[in-house]
Design an enzyme around this catalytic site. Structure first.
Site, short mmCIF file in Angstrom:
data_model
loop_
_atom_site.label_atom_id
_atom_site.label_comp_id
_atom_site.label_asym_id
_atom_site.label_seq_id
_atom_site.Cartn_x
_atom_site.Cartn_y
_atom_site.Cartn_z
N GLY A 11 0.83 -1.20 -0.02
CA GLY A 11 0.07 -0.14 -0.02
C GLY A 11 0.88 1.29 0.02
O GLY A 11 1.78 1.35 0.88
N ARG A 72 0.73 -5.15 -5.10
CA ARG A 72 0.89 -6.16 -4.24
C ARG A 72 1.35 -7.34 -5.32
O ARG A 72 0.59 -7.56 -6.22
CB ARG A 72 -0.11 -6.50 -3.53
CG ARG A 72 -0.77 -5.17 -2.88
CD ARG A 72 -1.60 -5.57 -1.67
NE ARG A 72 -2.23 -4.45 -1.04
CZ ARG A 72 -1.70 -3.80 -0.09
NH1 ARG A 72 -0.51 -4.17 0.64
NH2 ARG A 72 -2.22 -2.52 0.66
N ASP A 103 4.47 -4.33 5.92
CA ASP A 103 4.58 -5.65 6.58
C ASP A 103 4.99 -6.47 5.23
O ASP A 103 5.82 -7.40 5.31
CB ASP A 103 3.23 -5.83 6.95
CG ASP A 103 3.25 -7.33 7.75
OD1 ASP A 103 4.42 -7.47 8.47
OD2 ASP A 103 2.30 -8.01 7.73
N SER A 105 6.24 -6.14 2.31
CA SER A 105 7.28 -5.70 1.50
C SER A 105 8.44 -6.06 2.42
O SER A 105 9.49 -6.44 1.97
CB SER A 105 7.46 -3.93 1.54
OG SER A 105 6.19 -3.55 1.06
N THR A 125 4.40 2.91 5.58
CA THR A 125 2.85 2.37 5.70
C THR A 125 2.37 3.41 6.54
O THR A 125 2.73 3.78 7.42
CB THR A 125 2.73 0.95 6.09
OG1 THR A 125 1.45 0.83 6.48
CG2 THR A 125 3.58 0.73 7.48
N ASP A 127 -0.11 2.25 8.14
CA ASP A 127 -0.67 1.55 9.48
C ASP A 127 0.20 1.55 10.52
O ASP A 127 -0.21 1.34 11.81
CB ASP A 127 -0.82 -0.11 9.16
CG ASP A 127 -1.54 -0.28 7.85
OD1 ASP A 127 -2.35 0.77 7.57
OD2 ASP A 127 -1.34 -1.17 7.08
N ASP A 129 2.56 -0.05 11.53
CA ASP A 129 2.62 -1.55 12.37
C ASP A 129 3.74 -2.39 11.97
O ASP A 129 3.92 -3.41 12.13
CB ASP A 129 1.27 -2.42 11.59
CG ASP A 129 1.34 -2.60 10.27
OD1 ASP A 129 2.31 -2.01 9.55
OD2 ASP A 129 0.71 -3.26 9.61
N ARG A 171 -5.33 -1.90 8.97
CA ARG A 171 -5.12 -3.49 8.78
C ARG A 171 -5.32 -4.00 10.35
O ARG A 171 -6.29 -3.84 10.46
CB ARG A 171 -3.67 -3.72 7.94
CG ARG A 171 -3.65 -5.34 7.53
CD ARG A 171 -2.63 -5.64 7.05
NE ARG A 171 -2.00 -4.76 5.44
CZ ARG A 171 -2.62 -5.26 4.40
NH1 ARG A 171 -3.33 -6.28 4.43
NH2 ARG A 171 -2.29 -4.40 3.55
O1 F6P Z 1 -1.41 -1.06 4.33
C1 F6P Z 1 -2.00 0.17 4.20
C2 F6P Z 1 -3.69 -0.37 3.98
O2 F6P Z 1 -4.15 1.07 3.35
C3 F6P Z 1 -4.27 -0.79 5.00
O3 F6P Z 1 -4.79 0.14 6.04
C4 F6P Z 1 -5.30 -1.17 4.39
O4 F6P Z 1 -5.97 -2.42 5.12
C5 F6P Z 1 -5.02 -1.99 3.15
O5 F6P Z 1 -3.75 -1.33 2.84
C6 F6P Z 1 -5.83 -1.71 1.97
O6 F6P Z 1 -5.31 -2.58 0.80
P1 F6P Z 1 -5.54 -2.19 -0.50
O7 F6P Z 1 -5.47 -0.92 -1.14
O8 F6P Z 1 -4.87 -3.44 -1.45
O9 F6P Z 1 -7.27 -2.51 -0.80
#
Ligand code: F6P
Length: 319
Positions: A11, A72, A103, A105, A125, A127, A129, A171
Site C-alpha cells: 500500500g 501487491r 509488512d 514488503s 505504511t 498503518d 505496524d 489493517r
Molecule cells: O497497508 C495499508 C492499507 O491501506 C491498510 O490500511 C488497508 O487494510 C490496506 O492497505 C488496503 O489495501 P488495498 O489498497 O490493497 O485494498
C-alpha cells in the site's frame, strides 16, 4: 558497492517519494549509481528497472503516492518469484537494494536477505505496524487526514445531534484509530489490540445519553470489524441510530506532512549509509527521534507494540 536499487511496495504511503528521493540523491552524492525499480516486486521480477539521476527525483518531495508506483505481488512470495527477482538484480549489476514499504514488503526483503543479497527495509505504511520503529513513513500524514475528516464529521454530528461511527484503516493495527481518536476527541475508540467489550460500550453510550450528550463519535479500526457491522451491533444493543463514515483510501493520499518528509529523508539516507558500510539485512527505524537499525529477520519476528500510555490516556480524556 557501485549500484543501488530502490523500490516501493505494498500500500502506498505519503512520504514514499521523499524516501525515494533521499535514497537516489544520497547514493549519487556518494558516487554510486541509483536504479529505480518500478511497480514494486512485480517490476523486480519483470525487470522494470531504470537508472535514476538526481533530477529524476526533483519536484517529488511534496507529492503523495510513489513515482516508482507500487503493487501487491503474490508471485514474489514464492521461491521461483524471488529467484527471478535476484536474476534481474544480477543482470543490472545492482549490488544492494532498498525496499520501502510495509509488512508484506518487509517479508520480501527478508526473503532476499535470506538468499544472501544485501537489502535494507525502510518502513513506509500508514498503518504504523512495523516492528523496530516507533513511526512509519505516511502515518503522520494519514493521521492528519483522519483528524481533518473527524473534525468535519463532528460539525455535522453536532448540528444534527447524531452519533457517528468512523471506520479507519490500519489493517490489523489500531495505531491510526487510536491516535486519531485521541487527537480528534472521539468519545470511543475501538481497536484490535483490546478485545471488544460491547457491554461497556453500551453502558458508555447510554450514560452519555443520560448526561444529555447529544452527539458522539466512535472510531472503529478496520481490524476489528467494519463500521457498518459495528453500527448494527450498537443499534441492537442500545437502540441508538448511528451514521457510518468509511474513510477508505483517501487516508493513503495527499501531500506528506513535514514530519513524514523529514522521517522519509532521514530513513532513506540511512538505508544507503548501511549498504555503503556493507550492512545488508537491516531494517531502519526511529526511536525517541534517533535513527536505529535492526536485523530484518529478527525485527520481523517481534510483535508490533501499541503505545499503551496513549491508549490509557485516550480513555481518561474521553469520559
Ligand atoms: O497497508 C495499508 C492499507 O491501506 C491498510 O490500511 C488497508 O487494510 C490496506 O492497505 C488496503 O489495501 P488495498 O489498497 O490493497 O485494498
Amino acid at each position: 558497492m557501485k549500484r543501488i536499487g530502490v523500490l516501493t511496495s505494498g500500500g502506498d504511503a505519503p512520504g514514499m517519494n521523499a524516501a525515494v528521493r533521499a535514497v537516489v540523491r544520497k547514493a549519487i552524492y556518494h558516487g554510486l549509481e541509483a536504479y529505480g525499480i518500478y511497480q514494486g516486486y512485480q517490476g523486480l521480477i519483470t525487470g522494470n528497472i531504470q537508472q535514476m539521476e538526481a533530477g529524476s527525483v526533483g519536484d517529488i518531495i511534496h507529492r503523495g503516492g510513489t513515482i516508482l508506483r507500487s503493487a501487491r505481488c503474490p508471485e514474489f512470495q514464492s521461491a521461483e518469484g524471488q529467484k527471478k527477482g535476484l536474476e534481474q538484480l544480477e543482470k543490472y549489476e545492482i549490488d544492494g537494494l532498498v525496499v520501502i514499504g510495509g509488512d508484506g514488503s518487509y517479508r520480501g526483503a527478508k526473503a532476499i536477505t535470506e538468499l544472501g543479497y544485501p537489502c535494507v527495509g525502510v518502513p513506509g505504511t500508514i498503518d504504523n505496524d512495523i516492528p523496530g520503529t516507533e513511526f512509519t513513513i505516511g502515518f503522520d500524514t494519514a493521521l492528519n487526514t483522519v483528524i481533518d475528516a473527524v473534525d468535519k464529521i463532528r460539525d455535522t454530528a453536532s448540528s444534527h445531534e447524531r452519533n457517528f461511527i468512523v471506520e479507519v484503516m490500519g489493517r490489523n493495527a489500531g495505531d491510526l484509530a487510536l491516535w486519531a481518536g485521541l487527537a480528534g476527541g472521539a468519545e470511543t475508540i475501538v481497536i484490535p489490540e483490546d478485545p471488544i467489550d460491547m457491554e461497556s460500550i453500551k453502558v458508555r453510550l447510554l450514560k452519555g445519553l443520560e448526561r444529555g450528550k447529544k452527539h458522539s463519535i466512535i472510531i472503529v479500526a478496520e481490524g476489528v470489524m467494519s463500521g457498518n457491522e459495528f453500527a448494527e451491533k450498537v443499534k441492537e444493543l442500545t437502540g441508538i441510530e448511528t451514521r457510518v463514515s468509511v474513510l477508505g483510501h483517501m487516508q493513503r493520499g495527499g501531500s506528506p506532512t513535514a514530519v513524514d518528509r523529514m522521517l522519509a529523508s532521514r530513513l532513506g539516507a540511512r538505508a544507503v549509509e548501511l549498504l555503503l558500510a556493507g550492512k545488508g539485512g537491516r531494517a531502519v527505524g526511529i526511536e525517541r527521534n534517533e535513527l536505529v537499525d535492526y536485523d530484518i529477520i529478527e525485527a520481523l519476528s517481534l510483535p508490533h507494540k501499541l503505545d499503551l500510555d496513549i491508549y490509557r490516556l485516550s480513555k481518561e480524556l474521553s469520559i
